[in-house]
Write a protein that holds these residues in place. Structure first.
Motif, mmCIF file in Angstrom:
data_model
loop_
_atom_site.group_PDB
_atom_site.id
_atom_site.type_symbol
_atom_site.label_atom_id
_atom_site.label_comp_id
_atom_site.label_asym_id
_atom_site.label_seq_id
_atom_site.Cartn_x
_atom_site.Cartn_y
_atom_site.Cartn_z
ATOM 1 N N VAL A 161 0.845 -1.197 0.000
ATOM 2 C CA VAL A 161 0.000 0.000 0.000
ATOM 3 C C VAL A 161 0.883 1.250 0.000
ATOM 4 C CG1 VAL A 161 -1.707 1.294 1.345
ATOM 5 C CG2 VAL A 161 -1.957 -1.185 1.076
ATOM 6 N N ALA A 162 1.994 1.192 0.751
ATOM 7 C CA ALA A 162 2.901 2.359 0.802
ATOM 8 C C ALA A 162 3.445 2.691 -0.589
ATOM 9 C CB ALA A 162 4.046 2.092 1.774
ATOM 10 N N ASP A 163 3.740 1.652 -1.410
ATOM 11 C CA ASP A 163 4.214 1.916 -2.791
ATOM 12 C C ASP A 163 3.200 2.754 -3.550
ATOM 13 O OD1 ASP A 163 6.421 0.271 -2.527
ATOM 14 O OD2 ASP A 163 5.416 -1.504 -3.353
ATOM 15 N N LEU A 164 1.936 2.475 -3.313
ATOM 16 C CA LEU A 164 0.882 3.111 -4.105
ATOM 17 C C LEU A 164 0.490 4.477 -3.556
ATOM 18 C CD1 LEU A 164 -1.272 -0.088 -4.633
ATOM 19 C CD2 LEU A 164 0.109 1.073 -6.367
ATOM 20 N N GLU A 165 0.758 4.708 -2.260
ATOM 21 C CA GLU A 165 0.348 5.976 -1.649
ATOM 22 C C GLU A 165 1.291 7.138 -1.982
ATOM 23 O OE1 GLU A 165 -2.143 4.648 2.319
ATOM 24 O OE2 GLU A 165 0.041 4.914 2.459
ATOM 25 N N GLY A 166 2.579 6.835 -2.113
ATOM 26 C CA GLY A 166 3.548 7.905 -2.359
ATOM 27 C C GLY A 166 3.597 8.242 -3.838
ATOM 28 N N PRO A 175 3.411 6.324 -7.037
ATOM 29 C CA PRO A 175 3.162 4.949 -7.508
ATOM 30 C C PRO A 175 3.619 4.692 -8.941
ATOM 31 C CG PRO A 175 1.137 6.232 -7.602
ATOM 32 C CD PRO A 175 2.213 7.157 -7.111
ATOM 33 N N ARG A 176 4.163 5.732 -9.609
ATOM 34 C CA ARG A 176 4.422 5.574 -11.045
ATOM 35 C C ARG A 176 5.416 4.451 -11.362
ATOM 36 N NH1 ARG A 176 5.145 11.844 -12.253
ATOM 37 N NH2 ARG A 176 6.358 11.539 -10.381
ATOM 38 N N PRO A 177 6.540 4.300 -10.609
ATOM 39 C CA PRO A 177 7.459 3.205 -10.959
ATOM 40 C C PRO A 177 6.797 1.828 -10.860
ATOM 41 C CG PRO A 177 8.498 4.755 -9.441
ATOM 42 C CD PRO A 177 7.066 5.159 -9.538
ATOM 43 N N LEU A 187 -6.720 4.508 -12.844
ATOM 44 C CA LEU A 187 -6.815 5.592 -13.824
ATOM 45 C C LEU A 187 -5.445 6.252 -13.968
ATOM 46 C CD1 LEU A 187 -10.155 7.117 -12.467
ATOM 47 C CD2 LEU A 187 -9.883 5.450 -14.314
ATOM 48 N N LEU A 188 -4.731 6.329 -12.855
ATOM 49 C CA LEU A 188 -3.397 6.934 -12.891
ATOM 50 C C LEU A 188 -2.497 6.130 -13.820
ATOM 51 C CD1 LEU A 188 -1.588 8.194 -9.686
ATOM 52 C CD2 LEU A 188 -0.375 7.551 -11.716
ATOM 53 N N ALA A 189 -2.540 4.792 -13.689
ATOM 54 C CA ALA A 189 -1.693 3.952 -14.547
ATOM 55 C C ALA A 189 -2.108 4.103 -16.007
ATOM 56 C CB ALA A 189 -1.798 2.497 -14.114
ATOM 57 N N ALA A 190 -3.411 4.092 -16.284
ATOM 58 C CA ALA A 190 -3.889 4.208 -17.666
ATOM 59 C C ALA A 190 -3.452 5.542 -18.268
ATOM 60 C CB ALA A 190 -5.411 4.082 -17.701
ATOM 61 N N ASN A 191 -3.477 6.589 -17.454
ATOM 62 C CA ASN A 191 -3.112 7.931 -17.936
ATOM 63 C C ASN A 191 -1.612 8.082 -18.202
ATOM 64 O OD1 ASN A 191 -5.739 8.704 -17.669
ATOM 65 N ND2 ASN A 191 -5.425 10.040 -15.890
ATOM 66 N N HIS A 192 -0.830 7.126 -17.726
ATOM 67 C CA HIS A 192 0.623 7.185 -17.949
ATOM 68 C C HIS A 192 1.060 6.070 -18.895
ATOM 69 C CE1 HIS A 192 1.815 10.193 -14.770
ATOM 70 N NE2 HIS A 192 0.522 10.012 -14.536
ATOM 71 N N ASP A 193 0.124 5.545 -19.685
ATOM 72 C CA ASP A 193 0.463 4.445 -20.587
ATOM 73 C C ASP A 193 1.258 5.007 -21.766
ATOM 74 O OD1 ASP A 193 0.540 2.349 -22.365
ATOM 75 O OD2 ASP A 193 -1.453 1.623 -21.833
ATOM 76 N N PRO A 224 1.550 15.623 -4.564
ATOM 77 C CA PRO A 224 0.309 14.871 -4.350
ATOM 78 C C PRO A 224 0.604 13.452 -3.849
ATOM 79 C CG PRO A 224 0.330 15.911 -6.526
ATOM 80 C CD PRO A 224 1.704 16.067 -5.957
ATOM 81 N N THR A 225 -0.170 13.025 -2.845
ATOM 82 C CA THR A 225 -0.061 11.645 -2.344
ATOM 83 C C THR A 225 -1.453 11.113 -2.063
ATOM 84 O OG1 THR A 225 0.156 12.534 -0.112
ATOM 85 C CG2 THR A 225 2.206 11.870 -1.198
ATOM 86 N N GLY A 226 -1.552 9.794 -1.853
ATOM 87 C CA GLY A 226 -2.820 9.168 -1.475
ATOM 88 C C GLY A 226 -3.071 7.919 -2.299
ATOM 89 N N LEU A 227 -3.716 6.939 -1.663
ATOM 90 C CA LEU A 227 -4.006 5.680 -2.369
ATOM 91 C C LEU A 227 -5.147 5.876 -3.364
ATOM 92 C CD1 LEU A 227 -3.672 2.590 -2.713
ATOM 93 C CD2 LEU A 227 -5.293 2.306 -0.834
#
Ligand code: HEM
Length: 391
Positions: A20-25, A27-29, A308-314, A376-379
């Motif tokens: 969860v911590a990976d995704l909250e800070g 998460p792009r990598p 959505l974040l992952a899709a937006n960085h495809d 910006p941060t948050g799961l």
């Protein structure tokens, strides 16, 4: 078929390692790794399948027959009652359609453009030169004022709306994390529901909720749930969207001046900020039956989270996807407002809010001084905690 937890962990080692911590800070990598090797993956830390490729995200969000929001485990519906957010098919349309005319772009422009300009001036007046913390001092209050006006519930004070909002968020979080609602939060949600009902039935002035009630398309209890859902959907998201936009403009070299001097570039900056940092970063669905997504067989009744974040960085759609580029030509291809039956109803209002807030500051200064800021941060909901400027 990948069914047992052990078999899933073995087949999806990258998903198995995600915390969860990976995704909250930032998460792009980790999302890039998932997208590249396991675009549909099992994440034991979230007890959910995650979809990170844009084409697969689109496939799932457009197909409510295979991927539904109508599931008893959906916590928002358990707290607020059935609403468009938690229904699919004809019932979904019955709950959604009465609100759609009020959200059309021309209607929003006519009802909100002047209101938003005045509201931004009011929030910034007397504070010339700052310092102003822009999330709590501008973006948040603007979001509360806007949705209260939209619903026509002007008899209800903004502080009261904010108190409900916090009670609703706590109740939903309690149910999601501990499978229980604190009785005090449950009571607060009931007070909010009763208060909205009274405002609908007895309130004064222009009141959209009362009009919809009179038309007979929704019952008063359904209207009460819709009002709470709209408040819940409009406050944290719009606050985050506006703050993220201002953060991008303030932290990207030249972006502030570019947006200040060219309205088209401000328009594109709003889309690009929505793409890079969607304030609501994911949506959840449940599989209605066994189905295949990408090369993964999903059993029936599984939680599927669309990032959505992952899709937006495809990178298949966006070159150099992690860069905020105010002139990116296809910024509007982001999925931040979702596509398909549950596409955000409030998107034009949200854009108008962000634009008004940005204009209010851009016309006051070309050289703002950034005093404190956090990225910006948050799961789920992502935004900077603090963004303080002087000018
Ligand atoms: C004025 C502010 C807003 C209002 C009134 C609003 C209203 C709504 C409503 C009513 C829905 C449910 C539609 C349905 O299920 O049929 C929705 C969905 C959604 N909204 Fe908004 N919204 C606002 C701002 C935002 C912002 C700023 C974002 C993100 C930056 C956002 C992201 C979403 C997403 C992701 C969904 C889809 C939920 C899902 O598919 O499960 N909204 N919005």
């Amino acid at each position: 078929m990948t069914t047992t937890p052990d078999a899933r962990t073995e087949r999806f080692p990258i998903g198995a390692a995600v915390t969860v911590a990976d995704l909250e800070g930032d998460p792009r990598p980790v999302l890039a790794e998932l997208r590249r090797h396991e675009p549909v993956s099992w994440l034991p830390a979230l007890d959910a399948w995650w979809v990170t490729r844009r084409d697969l995200a689109l496939e799932a969000m457009r197909d409510a027959e295979r991927f539904t929001v109508d599931d008893p485990r959906f916590t928002t519906a358990r707290v607020l009652g059935p609403s468009m957010l938690s229904l699919d098919g004809p019932e979904h349309r019955r709950h959604r359609e009465p609100f759609a005319p009020g959200f059309r772009p021309g209607v929003v422009r006519e009802r909100f453009d002047d209101f938003l300009t005045h509201e931004v001036d009011r929030l910034l007046s007397g504070r010339d030169g700052g310092p102003v913390e822009l999330r709590t001092g501008l973006a948040g209050p603007l979001a509360v004022a806007s949705i209260t006006r939209f619903l026509g519930l002007t008899d209800i004070g903004h502080d009261e709306v904010l108190d409900w909002y916090h009670a609703i968020t706590k109740a939903i979080t309690g149910l999601t994390v501990d499978d229980a609602i604190d009785p005090a939060d449950a009571a607060a949600v009931e007070v909010a529901r009763a208060r909205v009902r009274r405002a609908i039935e007895e309130g004064t002035g222009e009141n959209l909720m009362r009009e919809i009630g009179r038309s007979g398309s929704l019952r008063v209890d359904e209207l009460g749930s819709a009002a709470l859902v709209l408040m819940f959907g409009a406050i944290e998201t719009a606050e985050g969207m506006t703050t993220n936009l201002l953060w991008h403009l303030l932290t990207t070299p030249d972006a502030w001046r570019d947006a200040a001097t060219d309205p088209d570039r401000l328009t594109n900056a709003i889309e690009e900020s929505l793409r890079v940092e969607p304030a609501a970063s994911l949506v959840d669905r449940y599989t209605t039956s066994a189905t295949r997504l990408g090369d993964v067989d999903l059993p029936a009744g599984e939680l599927v989270t669309i990032s959505l974040l992952a899709a937006n960085h495809d990178p298949a759609t966006f070159t150099d996807p992690d860069t905020f580029d105010i002139d990116r030509e296809n910024a509007r291809q982001h999925l931040t407002f979702v596509q398909g039956p549950h596409a955000c109803l409030g998107l034009h209002l949200a854009r108008a809010e962000a634009r008004a807030a940005a204009r209010g500051l851009l016309t006051r200064t070309l050289d703002p001084v950034l005093e404190t800021h956090t990225p910006p941060t948050g799961l789920i909901f992502r935004k900077p905690e603090r963004l303080t400027v002087r000018w």
